[in-house]
Design an enzyme around this catalytic site. Structure first.
Site, mmCIF file in Angstrom:
data_model
loop_
_atom_site.group_PDB
_atom_site.id
_atom_site.type_symbol
_atom_site.label_atom_id
_atom_site.label_comp_id
_atom_site.label_asym_id
_atom_site.label_seq_id
_atom_site.Cartn_x
_atom_site.Cartn_y
_atom_site.Cartn_z
ATOM 1 N N SER A 163 0.846 -1.197 0.000
ATOM 2 C CA SER A 163 0.000 0.000 0.000
ATOM 3 C C SER A 163 0.880 1.245 0.000
ATOM 4 O O SER A 163 1.966 1.241 0.575
ATOM 5 C CB SER A 163 -0.902 0.015 1.231
ATOM 6 O OG SER A 163 -1.512 1.284 1.413
ATOM 7 N N TYR A 209 -3.195 1.013 10.396
ATOM 8 C CA TYR A 209 -3.247 0.384 9.069
ATOM 9 C C TYR A 209 -1.927 0.600 8.335
ATOM 10 O O TYR A 209 -1.353 -0.340 7.770
ATOM 11 C CB TYR A 209 -4.406 0.959 8.250
ATOM 12 C CG TYR A 209 -4.442 0.466 6.821
ATOM 13 C CD1 TYR A 209 -5.058 -0.749 6.501
ATOM 14 C CD2 TYR A 209 -3.871 1.213 5.797
ATOM 15 C CE1 TYR A 209 -5.084 -1.207 5.187
ATOM 16 C CE2 TYR A 209 -3.893 0.759 4.489
ATOM 17 C CZ TYR A 209 -4.506 -0.445 4.186
ATOM 18 O OH TYR A 209 -4.526 -0.892 2.883
ATOM 19 N N LYS A 267 0.961 -2.160 7.191
ATOM 20 C CA LYS A 267 1.441 -2.325 5.823
ATOM 21 C C LYS A 267 2.966 -2.238 5.756
ATOM 22 O O LYS A 267 3.618 -2.977 5.007
ATOM 23 C CB LYS A 267 0.801 -1.287 4.907
ATOM 24 C CG LYS A 267 -0.673 -1.519 4.646
ATOM 25 C CD LYS A 267 -0.902 -2.836 3.918
ATOM 26 C CE LYS A 267 -2.347 -3.062 3.571
ATOM 27 N NZ LYS A 267 -2.558 -4.352 2.868
#
Length: 225
Positions: A30, A64, A68
């Site tokens: 990401s 998050y 990642k």
């Protein structure tokens, strides 16, 4: 969020290692693992050598993004230790039609924006956007191109929050899209350098196409009137 992301990634890689015929693994990472930094110079172009700041993610409680970062770095370490041919695709915010009727977290954020709920998007700041079909095509390209190596940023355009909602409110005036959003990171001016994929012939779809198809999908699935 961090531990399951790392363990889940390593579990898959361990399974891949058991297959003697497997030639390459393409991992989806990401842009959150690249773009969240507090040391970015004005107008800098982030590329595949860039990583987000772990301390900043911890300070801002961006779990998050931290997940990642940790998952991708764990994958690279595993690949190095096990002589595995690993390539990573690093997409920005993925926009476009949704196959399942149950929306993903990303698609739910977009739906909220079209309904006037700005809570989630207000926390994003400046961000890249890419069509889901381009992300899928890049995965296939990197599977099939023998010379592919390392990380690949997958992105069409980078916009500030206010640039995004200005485009959307003008393009879709019948929805209660706000005219402005807060940016928790202050002034940002970075870009995402996708020349590595563009040199392989990739041409990214624009904002209008990705959001038109996203809106049409949300309508067809009954999420948006």
């Amino acid at each position: 969020m961090v531990v399951p992301a790392v363990n889940g990634t390593l579990n898959v890689l361990r399974s891949c290692k058991k297959n003697p015929f497997l030639k390459r693994v393409v991992l989806t990472s990401s842009s959150s693992a690249v773009r969240i930094r507090d040391d970015v110079e004005p107008n800098i172009s982030l590329d595949e050598t860039s990583w987000s700041s772990v301390p900043l993610c911890e300070k801002k409680k961006l779990w998050y993004a931290l997940a990642k970062i940790c998952a991708e770095q764990a994958a690279w370490e595993f690949a190095k230790q096990n002589n595995m041919d690993l390539v990573t695709v690093i997409p920005s915010f993925v926009i476009g039609p949704s196959l399942p009727n149950e929306l993903s977290f990303t698609a739910s954020d977009v739906l909220g924006l079209f309904k006037g709920d700005t809570a989630r998007f207000s926390s994003y700041g400046r961000m890249g956007y890419v069509h889901i079909d381009d992300v899928a095509s890049c995965h296939i390209l990197l599977y099939e191109t023998r010379e592919a190596t390392g990380r690949y940023l997958c992105n069409s355009v980078v916009l500030d929050n206010n640039e995004l909602v200005s485009f959307l409110s003008n393009r879709y005036p019948s929805y209660p899209i706000p005219r402005s959003l807060n940016n928790p990171y202050g002034k940002q001016s970075y870009e995402l350098n996708t020349s590595k994929l563009q040199k392989m012939g990739v041409k990214f779809r624009g904002m209008q196409e990705m959001f038109d198809e996203c809106v049409q999908s949300l309508k067809e699935q009954g999420h948006l009137l």
